[in-house]
Design a protein around this motif. Structure first.
Motif, PDB file in Angstrom:
ATOM      1  N   THR A  70      -2.055   3.714   3.816  1.00 32.64           N
ATOM      2  CA  THR A  70      -1.938   2.292   3.548  1.00 32.64           C
ATOM      3  C   THR A  70      -2.608   2.063   2.188  1.00 32.64           C
ATOM      4  OG1 THR A  70      -4.064   1.460   4.385  1.00 32.64           O
ATOM      5  CG2 THR A  70      -2.342   1.935   6.026  1.00 32.64           C
ATOM      6  N   PRO A  71      -2.589   0.833   1.656  1.00 32.94           N
ATOM      7  CA  PRO A  71      -3.313   0.615   0.396  1.00 32.94           C
ATOM      8  C   PRO A  71      -4.817   0.851   0.514  1.00 32.94           C
ATOM      9  CG  PRO A  71      -1.701  -1.108   0.727  1.00 32.94           C
ATOM     10  CD  PRO A  71      -1.754  -0.322   2.008  1.00 32.94           C
ATOM     11  N   ALA A  72      -5.347   0.893   1.760  1.00 28.35           N
ATOM     12  CA  ALA A  72      -6.792   0.989   1.939  1.00 28.35           C
ATOM     13  C   ALA A  72      -7.268   2.285   2.584  1.00 28.35           C
ATOM     14  CB  ALA A  72      -7.286  -0.196   2.778  1.00 28.35           C
ATOM     15  N   VAL A  73      -6.459   2.886   3.481  1.00 26.39           N
ATOM     16  CA  VAL A  73      -6.932   4.053   4.241  1.00 26.39           C
ATOM     17  C   VAL A  73      -5.796   5.051   4.463  1.00 26.39           C
ATOM     18  CG1 VAL A  73      -8.702   2.728   5.480  1.00 26.39           C
ATOM     19  CG2 VAL A  73      -6.420   2.980   6.482  1.00 26.39           C
ATOM     20  N   GLU A  74      -6.176   6.293   4.778  1.00 25.62           N
ATOM     21  CA  GLU A  74      -5.206   7.291   5.210  1.00 25.62           C
ATOM     22  C   GLU A  74      -5.077   7.216   6.726  1.00 25.62           C
ATOM     23  OE1 GLU A  74      -4.159  12.075   4.893  1.00 25.62           O
ATOM     24  OE2 GLU A  74      -6.008  11.299   3.987  1.00 25.62           O
ATOM     25  N   LEU A  75      -3.850   7.340   7.236  1.00 26.70           N
ATOM     26  CA  LEU A  75      -3.594   7.283   8.674  1.00 26.70           C
ATOM     27  C   LEU A  75      -3.197   8.663   9.200  1.00 26.70           C
ATOM     28  CD1 LEU A  75      -1.413   4.033   8.911  1.00 26.70           C
ATOM     29  CD2 LEU A  75      -3.884   4.248   9.235  1.00 26.70           C
ATOM     30  N   PRO A  76      -3.660   9.021  10.386  1.00 29.22           N
ATOM     31  CA  PRO A  76      -3.253  10.303  10.968  1.00 29.22           C
ATOM     32  C   PRO A  76      -1.814  10.311  11.458  1.00 29.22           C
ATOM     33  CG  PRO A  76      -4.681   9.124  12.491  1.00 29.22           C
ATOM     34  CD  PRO A  76      -4.694   8.345  11.212  1.00 29.22           C
ATOM     35  N   PHE A  77      -1.275   9.131  11.768  1.00 31.77           N
ATOM     36  CA  PHE A  77       0.103   9.012  12.246  1.00 31.77           C
ATOM     37  C   PHE A  77       0.585   7.593  12.017  1.00 31.77           C
ATOM     38  CE2 PHE A  77       2.858   7.360  15.629  1.00 31.77           C
ATOM     39  CZ  PHE A  77       3.998   8.128  15.387  1.00 31.77           C
ATOM     40  N   ALA A  78       1.876   7.460  11.774  1.00 29.31           N
ATOM     41  CA  ALA A  78       2.545   6.156  11.768  1.00 29.31           C
ATOM     42  C   ALA A  78       4.022   6.407  12.025  1.00 29.31           C
ATOM     43  CB  ALA A  78       2.323   5.412  10.452  1.00 29.31           C
TER      44      ALA A  78
END
Length: 230
Positions: A70-78
């Motif tokens: 996202t513009p703010a964080v890394e995601l483990p899944f989406a």
């Protein structure tokens, strides 16, 4: 040492979870890892400005690694990057059956105009669910009502058929409102333990199926949008 920006990286943009006419859907930025190997991916995602940006590695033997921001964080899944990247790679004549994200392996398939991804419901980030008795109220919500956290607001439009109206607000991860949200759809599917046909945002369409062993499938249509260069 990486640098935060690039003046030559091309970001492909697709829209995921459109309706049957190719309208609506949420944009997803996709960039090949080889094009941004020496760039700070989180800073890149913030500069791209899409709710989600996927960095896709080179496919091999029917599978590919991917990182999601996202513009703010890394995601483990989406869900949206899994479906969008699977469709895009197929369009690039590099189809895969598995996308490896930080949470685990995501099985993907294209069937009858839909792209599907299979993932564990526990991979979805935590959402606060708000059920409304009147589906018409969903349209009246404002992102200012949700200053923090991750919120999925939903109501039945036809419970017998599994039809849902929804919107999602996630300022906690840098997304004031998301037009269509795969991970939240999976989480709601797990909460209700049934397949759903979700209309989210302005008219995006999300399809889900529930497996009793804790896995869920999520499907949607994808169309190409305009690329951007940063």
């Amino acid at each position: 040492m990486t640098v935060p920006e690039s003046d030559s990286a091309q970001i492909e943009v697709v829209r995921v979870f459109t309706d049957a006419a190719g309208r609506f859907g949420s944009p997803l930025g996709i960039v090949r890892h080889s094009a941004v190997a020496n760039i700070d991916h989180q800073a890149l995602a913030a500069r791209v400005g899409q709710a989600l940006t996927a960095v896709v590695y080179d496919p091999a033997d029917g599978r590919v690694a991917m990182r999601i921001y996202t513009p703010a964080v890394e995601l483990p899944f989406a869900g949206r990057p899994s479906i969008g990247a699977a469709w895009w790679l197929n369009e690039q004549l590099s189809p895969v059956k598995v996308i490896d994200v930080a949470a685990g392996p995501v099985e993907v398939a294209l069937t009858d105009g839909l792209t599907w991804a299979r993932a564990r419901a526990t991979w979805s980030p935590p959402f606060e669910f708000h059920q409304f008795e009147d589906a018409a109220l969903i349209a009246t919500l404002d992102s200012a009502d949700f200053p923090g956290g991750q919120h999925y607001c939903w109501a039945w439009t036809d419970e017998l058929r599994g039809a849902v109206r929804a919107r999602m607000f996630a300022p906690g991860i840098g997304i004031p409102e998301d037009e269509a949200t795969g991970a939240a759809a999976i989480a709601l599917t797990a909460l209700l333990t049934r397949g759903l046909h979700i209309t989210q945002g302005q008219g995006s369409q999300i399809f889900t199926e529930w497996d009793s062993d804790g896995w869920a499938r999520i499907g949607g249509r994808v169309v190409a949008d305009h690329p951007i260069v940063i």
